[in-house]
Each structure stands twice: as structure tokens, then as C-alpha cells.
Design a protein around this motif. Structure first.
Motif, mmCIF file in Angstrom:
data_model
loop_
_atom_site.group_PDB
_atom_site.id
_atom_site.type_symbol
_atom_site.label_atom_id
_atom_site.label_comp_id
_atom_site.label_asym_id
_atom_site.label_seq_id
_atom_site.Cartn_x
_atom_site.Cartn_y
_atom_site.Cartn_z
ATOM 1 N N VAL A 66 -14.120 6.045 31.173
ATOM 2 C CA VAL A 66 -14.295 5.270 30.045
ATOM 3 C C VAL A 66 -15.764 4.914 29.377
ATOM 4 O O VAL A 66 -16.211 4.922 28.474
ATOM 5 C CB VAL A 66 -13.449 4.091 29.953
ATOM 6 C CG1 VAL A 66 -13.429 3.188 28.700
ATOM 7 C CG2 VAL A 66 -11.724 4.417 30.130
ATOM 8 N N ILE A 67 -16.459 4.371 30.653
ATOM 9 C CA ILE A 67 -17.934 4.281 30.395
ATOM 10 C C ILE A 67 -18.647 5.319 29.969
ATOM 11 O O ILE A 67 -19.447 5.243 29.055
ATOM 12 C CB ILE A 67 -18.351 3.383 31.702
ATOM 13 C CG1 ILE A 67 -17.710 2.123 32.001
ATOM 14 C CG2 ILE A 67 -19.796 3.175 31.705
ATOM 15 C CD1 ILE A 67 -17.948 1.443 33.451
ATOM 16 N N LEU A 68 -18.475 6.354 30.717
ATOM 17 C CA LEU A 68 -19.150 7.631 30.536
ATOM 18 C C LEU A 68 -18.988 7.888 28.809
ATOM 19 O O LEU A 68 -19.730 8.255 28.146
ATOM 20 C CB LEU A 68 -18.695 8.715 31.140
ATOM 21 C CG LEU A 68 -19.128 9.991 30.957
ATOM 22 C CD1 LEU A 68 -20.806 10.126 31.106
ATOM 23 C CD2 LEU A 68 -18.517 11.290 31.947
ATOM 24 N N GLY A 69 -17.682 7.905 28.405
ATOM 25 C CA GLY A 69 -17.405 8.160 27.046
ATOM 26 C C GLY A 69 -17.962 7.328 26.051
ATOM 27 O O GLY A 69 -18.407 7.895 24.861
ATOM 28 N N MET A 70 -17.971 6.142 26.588
ATOM 29 C CA MET A 70 -18.651 5.019 25.492
ATOM 30 C C MET A 70 -20.023 5.419 25.242
ATOM 31 O O MET A 70 -20.567 5.226 24.287
ATOM 32 C CB MET A 70 -18.346 3.440 25.944
ATOM 33 C CG MET A 70 -16.968 3.356 26.016
ATOM 34 S SD MET A 70 -16.497 1.719 26.591
ATOM 35 C CE MET A 70 -17.403 0.578 25.217
ATOM 36 N N VAL A 71 -20.855 5.648 26.576
ATOM 37 C CA VAL A 71 -22.244 5.915 26.450
ATOM 38 C C VAL A 71 -22.434 7.265 25.628
ATOM 39 O O VAL A 71 -23.445 7.328 24.637
ATOM 40 C CB VAL A 71 -22.790 6.170 27.878
ATOM 41 C CG1 VAL A 71 -24.119 6.561 27.718
ATOM 42 C CG2 VAL A 71 -22.699 4.833 28.483
ATOM 43 N N ASP A 72 -21.444 8.232 25.892
ATOM 44 C CA ASP A 72 -21.648 9.562 25.137
ATOM 45 C C ASP A 72 -21.548 9.593 23.519
ATOM 46 O O ASP A 72 -21.881 9.853 22.917
ATOM 47 C CB ASP A 72 -20.469 10.600 25.731
ATOM 48 C CG ASP A 72 -20.912 12.052 25.131
ATOM 49 O OD1 ASP A 72 -22.050 12.304 25.386
ATOM 50 O OD2 ASP A 72 -19.808 12.572 24.945
ATOM 51 N N ASP A 73 -20.486 8.552 23.232
ATOM 52 C CA ASP A 73 -20.345 8.168 22.030
ATOM 53 C C ASP A 73 -21.371 7.786 21.080
ATOM 54 O O ASP A 73 -21.435 7.761 19.811
ATOM 55 C CB ASP A 73 -19.072 7.620 21.959
ATOM 56 C CG ASP A 73 -17.663 8.113 22.193
ATOM 57 O OD1 ASP A 73 -17.703 9.206 21.821
ATOM 58 O OD2 ASP A 73 -16.757 7.346 22.292
ATOM 59 N N ARG A 74 -22.173 6.858 21.791
ATOM 60 C CA ARG A 74 -23.299 6.326 21.267
ATOM 61 C C ARG A 74 -24.615 7.057 21.346
ATOM 62 O O ARG A 74 -25.357 7.324 20.487
ATOM 63 C CB ARG A 74 -23.517 4.918 22.064
ATOM 64 C CG ARG A 74 -24.622 4.024 21.406
ATOM 65 C CD ARG A 74 -24.070 3.534 19.752
ATOM 66 N NE ARG A 74 -25.253 2.903 19.070
ATOM 67 C CZ ARG A 74 -25.399 1.646 19.243
ATOM 68 N NH1 ARG A 74 -24.607 0.716 20.107
ATOM 69 N NH2 ARG A 74 -26.274 0.905 18.583
ATOM 70 N N TRP A 75 -24.842 7.659 22.623
ATOM 71 C CA TRP A 75 -26.129 8.149 23.050
ATOM 72 C C TRP A 75 -25.734 9.567 23.834
ATOM 73 O O TRP A 75 -25.220 9.439 25.252
ATOM 74 C CB TRP A 75 -27.114 7.648 23.922
ATOM 75 C CG TRP A 75 -27.631 6.270 23.324
ATOM 76 C CD1 TRP A 75 -28.583 6.184 22.224
ATOM 77 C CD2 TRP A 75 -27.117 4.854 23.564
ATOM 78 N NE1 TRP A 75 -28.466 4.954 21.874
ATOM 79 C CE2 TRP A 75 -27.653 4.242 22.810
ATOM 80 C CE3 TRP A 75 -26.185 4.720 24.468
ATOM 81 C CZ2 TRP A 75 -27.469 2.620 23.094
ATOM 82 C CZ3 TRP A 75 -25.865 3.370 24.718
ATOM 83 C CH2 TRP A 75 -26.506 2.483 23.856
ATOM 84 N N PRO A 76 -25.520 11.014 23.042
ATOM 85 C CA PRO A 76 -25.179 12.102 23.658
ATOM 86 C C PRO A 76 -25.416 12.350 25.029
ATOM 87 O O PRO A 76 -26.613 12.288 25.274
ATOM 88 C CB PRO A 76 -25.308 12.896 22.573
ATOM 89 C CG PRO A 76 -25.493 12.332 21.341
ATOM 90 C CD PRO A 76 -26.058 10.885 21.731
#
Length: 350
Positions: free
Chosen positions: A80-90
Motif C-alpha cells: 500500500v505504501i509502495l503504491g501510494m508513492v508510485d501514484d504520486r511519484w512513479p
């Protein structure tokens, strides 16, 4: 049974309350998906589906179980943390894949979610001497599921619907084969299914004007949880009670696996990275024939239902070897048939 219904309803209502509360905050923090490139939706849509589902599911586990599965909670939080970071900064695709393996490894080592039964070669593959192979197979299976549900998350409701169908069909298979679903499995399954149902109410805009997306955090979380539930359902090492045939688990997620397999083969054949995004997924092909996103979702749902019943019939009537062979025939057959139908519909429309 009544307790499970209440559990599902409470999970759905809790997701609803959290979305209403957190949606304005996500907009202010710019945790939104903007239309650009391959993304054709209207307006900025909050990417909070994953975090909300994780919160509801995690608190449900903490309240309902005396010994919470901390490895599952940790691995899901990581994604979930990885995805949230990826959603903001690929995040680079290879780095994401590394985290997928890490999350899978946490679950396998911490929860003991190994795969010692693959439906065939019970003596050779199932022996204690092959334990390392059991661990490796489980890590690969979980990683594949994470990516399959992440890849297929291309239109509203698709990834979550495929997951909800997998959970529902697993419960149905237990009832058809044994007369009931094991209580511990049903509780885990229904809790997550209720959270998914709550998300779908907003993603499919039952509440008009409050749309949200899963985001990468949600689609990866969905893949992880479906993989865990299927391993739990099919491996005798995970439970003392009845288990589902291991080969049937392939059919429970047949459409995400078919999409993942065909898209990777197609990209590699063209000299492209298998992680490179494009608009050549199965749902994109169907939409190219003139179907709306909602009708495409319906086609994919009906296809998933049909795949389950084909797999259930072959598995129960002909055995697991036949089931595995049929599944690997199904992948190219379904892809070929979908392309032929798309070409036919295009020709009729022209």
C-alpha cells in the motif's frame, strides 16, 4: 452464516464512511489520478481505494483474531505504501517488482503460506525434501497474482470485481464440494470481500460525484490478498480441514492470469519490456470494438464466471491433471476468440 453477513455489511459500511471522510483530504493532498496519456477519465479522481480497504481489513483482523497474521499485515502495508508513492511519484518497474518479491517473501516466511500441492506429482513435489521448492513456488505465485491484478486494473471496477468473483467462487466451491465453507477461511474471505464491495460502490459511482480509484496501492493489495486466500484454501499445510483442488485456483483467477500472460508474451515478441504500459489489454481490445467501459466490465465478469464453471466441471469430473491441461489450453483459446470477436464486431460496425 448470519454472523458472516453482518461482518460483510459492517466492512462495506466502514469503507463507505472512510471514503466520505478521506476523499476531500486526498483531493487537498493531490493524491489524485489526472487524465493524461492512456488515462481518459474525467476530472481528478482520488486514489484512496487501496489505503481504505487496507485499513478496514487490517482493523477487522485485529478485532476478530486472537493471533493476528502480522506478516500479512506487514506485507500488505508495504504494498500500500509502495503504491501510494508510485501514484504520486512513479517508481521504476524493476524496483516495484523487487518489492513485490519482498512482500511475497514476508508472507511465505512469516505466515507459512507455502505451496506443497500443485495438483500433480504429489509424491515428488509434495515431499519434505522439496520444501525450498514449496517456498519458491509460493513466492512466485504471490508475485504473479500481485502483477496480474495490477495489470488488469484498466477500467472502473475490473480488478476489484475479478477479486470479488474469485473470493465468491472459492466460497461456492467449498459449499459445492463439502457442504460448507471452513469458518476461519470464510471469516477472512468475507471481511475482504465486504471491503471490496464498499470500494466498488464508489468506483462504479453508485454514489454519484464521489468516485475513487484503487490506485496501484489497491490493485497490488488485491492481488496479494487473493493469492493468500487461494493458498489458504488449497494447501493442507495451511489448514486441518478440507481444501480445494490446487488446479481449481487457476480457474478462480483465470481472466487476470490470461491477461497477464498474453500481454507479456505480446510485449516480449515486439522487443518491449513486459512491464511497459500500453492499451493492448483484453479489456482495451473489447472497448476497441465499440463497447463502453461498463459493458466491457460486464463481458469480463461473465467471462470470469464462465471460466470458473468450466474449471470446476473439468476439475471435479476429470481430475487435476486434466484441469491444468485445460487451463493452459484456455489461455490462448480465449485470447484468440476475443480477437476474432473484436474483428467481427468492428466489421459489423463499419
Amino acid at each position: 452464516m448470519l454472523a458472516l453477513i453482518y461482518l460483510s455489511i459492517i466492512a462495506t459500511l466502514t469503507v463507505t464512511i472512510l471514503v466520505v471522510a478521506l476523499r476531500p483530504i486526498a483531493i487537498r493532498l493531490k493524491l489524485v489520478d489526472k487524465p493524461a496519456g492512456r488515462k481518459t477519465h474525467k476530472g481528478e479522481v482520488p486514489l484512496i481505494g487501496g489505503p481504505v480497504i487496507w485499513v478496514v481489513f487490517t482493523f477487522g483482523l485485529l478485532l476478530l483474531t486472537s493471533s493476528p497474521p502480522w506478516s500479512i499485515i506487514a506485507a500488505s502495508a508495504l504494498l500500500v505504501i509502495l503504491g501510494m508513492v508510485d501514484d504520486r511519484w512513479p517508481v521504476p518497474a524493476r524496483l516495484k517488482l523487487l518489492f513485490h518479491f519482498l512482500a511475497a517473501s514476508i508472507v511465505v516466511t512469516g505466515n507459512g503460506s507455502v505451496i506443497a500441492d500443485i495438483g500433480i506429482f504429489p509424491e515428488a513435489f509434495g515431499s519434505e525434501e522439496a520444501h525450498f521448492l514449496h517456498v519458491l513456488t509460493a513466492v512466485l505465485a504471490i508475485t504473479i497474482a500481485i502483477n496480474a491484478f495490477n495489470f488488469i486494473d484498466g477500467i472502473d471496477g475490473l480488478s476489484a470485481s475479478m477479486a470479488l468473483l474469485a473470493l465468491t467462487h472459492a466460497n461456492l466451491a467449498f459449499n459445492l464440494m463439502y457442504g460448507s465453507t471452513p469458518p476461519d477461511y470464510a471469516q477472512f474471505n468475507v471481511l475482504f470481500a465486504g471491503a471490496l464491495a464498499g470500494f466498488l460502490l464508489f468506483n462504479l459511482q453508485v454514489f454519484n460525484g464521489r468516485k475513487i480509484f484503487l490506485g496501484d496501492s489497491g490493485s497490488m493489495l488485491v492481488g496479494l490478498m487473493v493469492a493468500i486466500t487461494l493458498i489458504d484454501a488449497s494447501q493442507s499445510e495451511m489448514r486441518a480441514g478440507p481444501t480445494l483442488p490446487a488446479s481449481l485456483c487457476l480457474w478462480l483467477i483465470a481472466i487476470p492470469l490470461t491477461d497477464l500472460t498474453t500481454i507479456i508474451i505480446r510485449r516480449l515478441s515486439r522487443g518491449r519490456s513486459p512491464m511497459a504500459p500500453d492499451r493492448t489489454h483484453l479489456h482495451h481490445r473489447i472497448m476497441e470494438a465499440g463497447f463502453s467501459a461498463r459493458r466491457t466490465l460486464l463481458v469480463m465478469i461473465l467471462t470470469s464466471v464462465g471460466a470458473f464453471w468450466i474449471g470446476y466441471a473439468v476439475t471435479t469430473q476429470m481430475g487435476e491433471l486434466a484441469s491444468i491441461i485445460a487451463f493452459f489450453v484456455f489461455i490462448p483459446a480465449f485470447y484468440w476468440a476475443s480477437l476474432r470477436i473484436v474483428f467481427l464486431l468492428k466489421a459489423l460496425n463499419d
